[in-house]
Enzyme design. Structure first.
Site, PDB file in Angstrom:
ATOM      1  N   HIS A 184      12.828  -6.596  -3.037  1.00 51.85           N
ATOM      2  CA  HIS A 184      13.775  -5.620  -2.493  1.00 51.85           C
ATOM      3  C   HIS A 184      13.523  -4.225  -3.061  1.00 51.85           C
ATOM      4  CE1 HIS A 184      16.785  -8.970  -1.236  1.00 51.85           C
ATOM      5  NE2 HIS A 184      15.908  -8.706  -0.298  1.00 51.85           N
ATOM      6  N   HIS A 237      22.586 -12.925   1.125  1.00 55.16           N
ATOM      7  CA  HIS A 237      21.406 -12.570   0.326  1.00 55.16           C
ATOM      8  C   HIS A 237      20.310 -13.606   0.600  1.00 55.16           C
ATOM      9  CE1 HIS A 237      18.774 -12.002  -3.152  1.00 55.16           C
ATOM     10  NE2 HIS A 237      19.307 -10.794  -3.273  1.00 55.16           N
ATOM     11  N   GLU A 283      18.030 -14.988  -1.134  1.00 62.44           N
ATOM     12  CA  GLU A 283      17.897 -16.103  -2.078  1.00 62.44           C
ATOM     13  C   GLU A 283      18.946 -17.176  -1.805  1.00 62.44           C
ATOM     14  OE1 GLU A 283      18.595 -17.228  -6.702  1.00 62.44           O
ATOM     15  OE2 GLU A 283      17.898 -15.171  -6.356  1.00 62.44           O
TER      16      GLU A 283
END
Length: 334
Positions: free
Chosen positions: A50, A133, A135
């Site tokens: 990111h 997100h 993840e």
């Protein structure tokens, strides 16, 4: 340097450790090496890490970033980002005859394996993390019917689980340590039989960067965190700096985003960077500050980091040949 007098004693406290962690380093090198070994184009699903600057730099070298695996033309190479992917993404890649390189951070892979293991033992898993997100999406994909997302302490009251005696918590690796433990405390109040994971999921780099920013935040009028808005660990650093006592803290991608007005009445500026941030961007911020009289830089060191991860195993094979063998005609890179 501008007219510096003893009374103004402007200074910069530079946090160490800061910037790249081992997982980010590995992922970025994986893309660079794939381009070197196989030539452009190499496709990357989602942002490899990111950070705007990193993504732009890799694009210039011939990486093509896509949101979904289906955007990659058959017979090509796709790299999965450091944040990890759900098992179905691996299946999609195989069905599209793509050769894949998995650049998932090994610390994220560890959480995926914990999720698989607890799901197979018929636990419900309470995953502490931020909705949407990458993840979290990847980890939840390991056992979607067993994993419940807990996005902060306020989510605890509404949780519905099958069996309060078969519960375990796991967490996204890039959260704030304090915030996570607050949520865990609330969960333990509500579910006394809750099992804790065998090891702490919050990664060493996230933790170290937060400890470092706490140290400088306590002494700084202003803390500048270098990092991108979608970088969870960078956003956390701003919050931790404020909690540690910094009067103000801001997140910037580049030095030119700093507002001169932030320096009003400021003698001590803290500087740090998120785990996906290359050092060149921090140097840009230090140069910008030096031009405005903040040339005295003191490094505040709170930990030594010597962790390195070996590169994804796929980089040791000839993936172009494999992609061709998967039955896809090799697209001639123009």
């Amino acid at each position: 340097m501008g007219g510096m007098t003893a009374t103004t004693a402007r200074r910069v406290l530079l946090a160490a450790p800061r910037g790249y962690c081992a997982g980010v380093d590995r992922a970025v090198i994986a893309v660079e090496q794939a381009l070197e070994q196989y030539g452009a184009p190499v496709y990357v699903r989602k942002e490899i890490v990111h950070n705007k600057y990193v993504v732009r730099t890799l694009e210039k070298k011939g990486a093509i970033f896509v949101d979904e695996t289906e955007e990659v033309p058959e017979g090509n190479i796709v790299i999965f980002s450091a944040h990890g992917v759900a098992p179905e993404v691996h299946d999609e890649a195989a069905s599209r005859k793509l050769a894949s390189i998995d650049a998932t951070c090994p610390l994220v892979t560890k959480v995926h394996k914990e999720a698989q293991r607890f799901a197979s033992e018929d636990y419900d898993i309470l995953l502490i993390g931020h909705e949407g997100h990458e993840e979290v999406v990847g980890t939840m994909g390991e056992a979607p019917d067993r994993i419940h997302l807990v996005d902060g302490p306020e989510d605890v009251a509404g949780l519905e689980v099958r069996d309060e005696n078969r519960l375990v918590w796991l967490s996204q690796t890039t959260l704030s340590v304090d915030e996570t433990m607050e949520t865990v405390g609330k969960l333990q109040e509500r579910f006394p039989a809750l099992v804790s994971p065998p090891s702490d999921d919050i990664c060493y780099a996230t933790q170290n960067r937060q400890v470092a920013v706490k140290q400088i935040g306590a002494d700084a009028d202003l803390v500048i965190v270098v990092g991108s808005r979608n970088s969870s660990n960078s956003v956390r650093l701003v919050e931790v700096a404020l909690q540690a006592g910094a009067r103000a803290s801001y997140l910037v991608d580049f030095a030119d985003e700093i507002d001169e007005a932030w320096l009003d009445g400021v003698t001590t500026v803290g500087v740090t960077s998120g785990a996906s941030v290359p050092e060149i961007l921090v140097e840009g911020v230090l140069d910008w500050l030096a031009e405005r009289g903040y040339g005295d830089v003191e490094i505040v060191k709170s930990a030594e980091e010597r962790i390195q991860f070996s590169l994804p195993k796929e980089l040791r094979r000839d993936l172009r040949a494999e992609a061709t063998a998967l039955g896809a005609a090799e697209v001639d890179p123009a």
